[in-house]
Design an enzyme around this catalytic site. Structure first.
Site, PDB file in Angstrom:
ATOM      1  N   LYS A 113      31.252 -10.886  20.220  1.00 39.21           N
ATOM      2  CA  LYS A 113      30.803 -11.430  18.812  1.00 39.21           C
ATOM      3  C   LYS A 113      31.298 -10.413  17.715  1.00 39.21           C
ATOM      4  O   LYS A 113      31.487  -9.365  17.841  1.00 39.21           O
ATOM      5  CB  LYS A 113      29.104 -11.186  18.978  1.00 39.21           C
ATOM      6  CG  LYS A 113      28.271 -11.791  17.698  1.00 39.21           C
ATOM      7  CD  LYS A 113      26.924 -11.471  17.905  1.00 39.21           C
ATOM      8  CE  LYS A 113      25.754 -11.884  16.870  1.00 39.21           C
ATOM      9  NZ  LYS A 113      24.339 -11.935  17.097  1.00 39.21           N
ATOM     10  N   SER A 152      21.633 -15.776  16.432  1.00 38.96           N
ATOM     11  CA  SER A 152      22.735 -15.963  15.875  1.00 38.96           C
ATOM     12  C   SER A 152      23.832 -15.717  16.394  1.00 38.96           C
ATOM     13  O   SER A 152      25.143 -15.902  15.888  1.00 38.96           O
ATOM     14  CB  SER A 152      22.555 -14.316  14.886  1.00 38.96           C
ATOM     15  OG  SER A 152      22.593 -13.193  15.816  1.00 38.96           O
ATOM     16  N   SER A 155      18.555 -13.478  19.378  1.00 34.57           N
ATOM     17  CA  SER A 155      19.890 -14.019  19.193  1.00 34.57           C
ATOM     18  C   SER A 155      20.800 -14.343  20.304  1.00 34.57           C
ATOM     19  O   SER A 155      21.792 -14.775  20.172  1.00 34.57           O
ATOM     20  CB  SER A 155      20.568 -13.180  18.048  1.00 34.57           C
ATOM     21  OG  SER A 155      20.114 -13.507  16.881  1.00 34.57           O
TER      22      SER A 155
END
Ligand code: GLN
Length: 488
Positions: free
Chosen positions: A78, A153, A177
């Site tokens: 990420k 997210s 997330s």
């Protein structure tokens, strides 16, 4: 083809010399080149770094060395986790041009395990969101239906694995997330006990809630990746001391006399009917596994989302103060330093980030502190007590991870509150600091995946893996691949 293997079996093939790590990586990039134009999982690729690692793996295999677990298995990271020498954007304009001068502890650990880092994945700006639509970079699509969101997210990390561009990825979970996108993309995603995985080098959103968390397509691969990430780190003051158990050693043990708890506030009622039905079917699976099922009330859950949006925004307003146009990334020159701050932040941050900074600053402002932040902390404490009482009676608590399956791109962008409610079942877990895992438990009428969340007390990852693995074996719902994309 690697996309049909588990990460652990791919690693074994590399260790035995049956597959070369470089060839696996070449295949990975071919797949990324072919697919990512449609999926949009990656913000940037790190080919040099990845090939360097893969070559080192092949050399060690030739020299007859025993490799560390998961060596050679490509990994997506990420884009809010620092990888030295590569951009960290947090999918925000404000970090434009920023190159990480150091590695996060998690990055160092996967590097030490010789996992090629193939690139950085898209996210909601600064990890604020539930659909990845708040990214300033690009749209990420759900590989199960390209008109739908992958969740967020960590949507890029989820979409990368769901489209088998990589078999494993790292996300971060502050309020759901990793578990929510895992649910929407048919994956396994685990939010570890707070402090089990070092936050050093993870760009802070809400420091008392954030945890770097693994994604995979089955429970064993998830356990293997957590094994690498977990452990005490002197560079994170909230890091947990103590030994990390060997998760894979106990994962196959039978789950006899299992006590499963249902939370009456999160029993599927009011959720999408297919989600509620899949949850009931999951309870039947547990019964078949010999589990005893009881229902408990955790009344403060109804205040969890509200408290979270006070605590998380308060912490974010302070954490994001460092993006001032002086130290990182974007700088919009003004006539004086104050104007430079204002112009940079006005241009650099997107609407959701601004909304949260304003909300958090307000909640912390003098005169309001006790009414909002103080009260939210009390609810957090209350929630902890209520969960603690239940742990005396159950081994795991279960609930649907997300109230709905993947929604359409654009469907919730104008309604932040309905977006916030996507995390109704995941947020309490971060507030109390316990671990929780999402595993697939079925499909809706449109063949979109549905996820089940298993929660346990502090440091119960070993139990969660064992129970999740037993469930996965019983249902056969693992290594799921969307049909449309497997043809590419
Ligand atoms: N969706 C939640 C939020 O918007 C959770 C985000 C996260 O876990 N990073 O804050």
């Amino acid at each position: 083809m690697t996309e049909n293997l588990s990460a652990l079996s791919l690693h074994q093939k590399i260790q035995s010399g049956e597959r070369s790590a470089v060839a696996v990586l070449e295949e990975t990039y071919r797949r990324i080149d072919a697919l990512d134009g449609k999926v949009g999982a990656f913000n940037s690729l790190s080919r040099d770094l990845a090939f360097e690692t893969a070559q080192a793996v092949d050399q060690k295999v030739k020299a007859g060395e025993t490799l560390p677990i998961l060596a050679g298995v490509p990994l997506a990271v990420k884009d809010n986790i620092n990888v030295k020498g590569y951009p960290t954007t947090c999918s925000s304009k404000i970090l434009h041009g920023y190159v990480s001068p150091y590695d996060a502890t998690a990055t160092l650990k996967v590097k030490a395990h010789l996992m090629p880092i193939v690139g950085k994945t898209n996210l909601d700006e600064f990890a604020m969101g539930s659909s990845t639509e708040n990214s300033a970079t690009r749209i990420t699509r759900n590989p199960w239906d390209l008109d739908r969101v992958p969740g967020g997210s960590s949507g890029g990390s989820a979409a990368a694995v769901a489209s088998s561009q990589t078999l494993l990825s790292l996300g971060s979970d502050t309020g759901g997330s990793v578990r929510q996108p895992a649910s929407l993309c048919g994956l396994v995603g685990l939010k570890p006990t707070y402090g089990l995985v070092s936050r050093y080098g993870l760009v802070a959103f809400a420091s008392s809630l954030d945890q770097i968390s693994p994604f995979a397509r089955n429970v064993k691969d998830t356990a293997a990746l957590l094994q690498i990430l977990a452990g005490f780190d002197t560079r994170d003051s909230s890091s947990l001391q103590g030994d990390v158990p060997n998760y894979l050693q106990t994962i196959d043990q039978p789950v006899s006399k299992l006590r499963v708890g249902v939370i009456s506030e999160l029993n599927g009622e009011g959720m999408q009917p297919e989600v509620a039905a899949a949850f009931q079917a999951s309870l039947d699976t547990f019964r078949k596994l010999g589990a005893e099922i009881q229902t408990f009330s955790i009344p403060s859950i109804k205040y969890a989302v509200a408290s979270y949006y006070i605590i998380a925004t308060a912490e974010a307003s302070s954490n994001l103060a460092r993006f001032d146009g002086v130290r990182y990334g974007l700088r919009e020159e003004g006539e004086d330093i104050y104007n430079t701050y204002c112009k940079t932040r006005a241009q650099g941050f997107g609407p959701e980030v601004k909304r949260r900074i304003v909300l958090g600053t307000f909640a912390l402002s003098s005169g309001y502190y006790d009414a909002y932040y103080g009260k939210a902390q009390k609810i957090r404490q209350l929630l902890k007590h209520e969960f603690d009482k239940v742990w005396a009676h159950v081994d795991v608590l279960v609930c649907p991870t997300s109230p709905t399956t993947a929604f359409k791109i654009g469907e919730k962008t104008n309604d932040p509150v309905s977006m916030y409610l996507s995390d109704i079942a995941t947020i309490p877990v971060n507030l109390v600091g316990i671990p929780a895992i999402n595993i697939p438990c079925g499909f809706d009428d449109l063949k979109l995946p549905i996820g089940l969340q298993l929660m346990g007390p502090h440091r119960s990852e070993e139990t969660l893996f064992r129970v999740a693995h037993a469930f996965e074996q019983a249902t056969g719902l693992c290594n799921l691949t969307p049909a449309e994309l497997s043809l590419v």
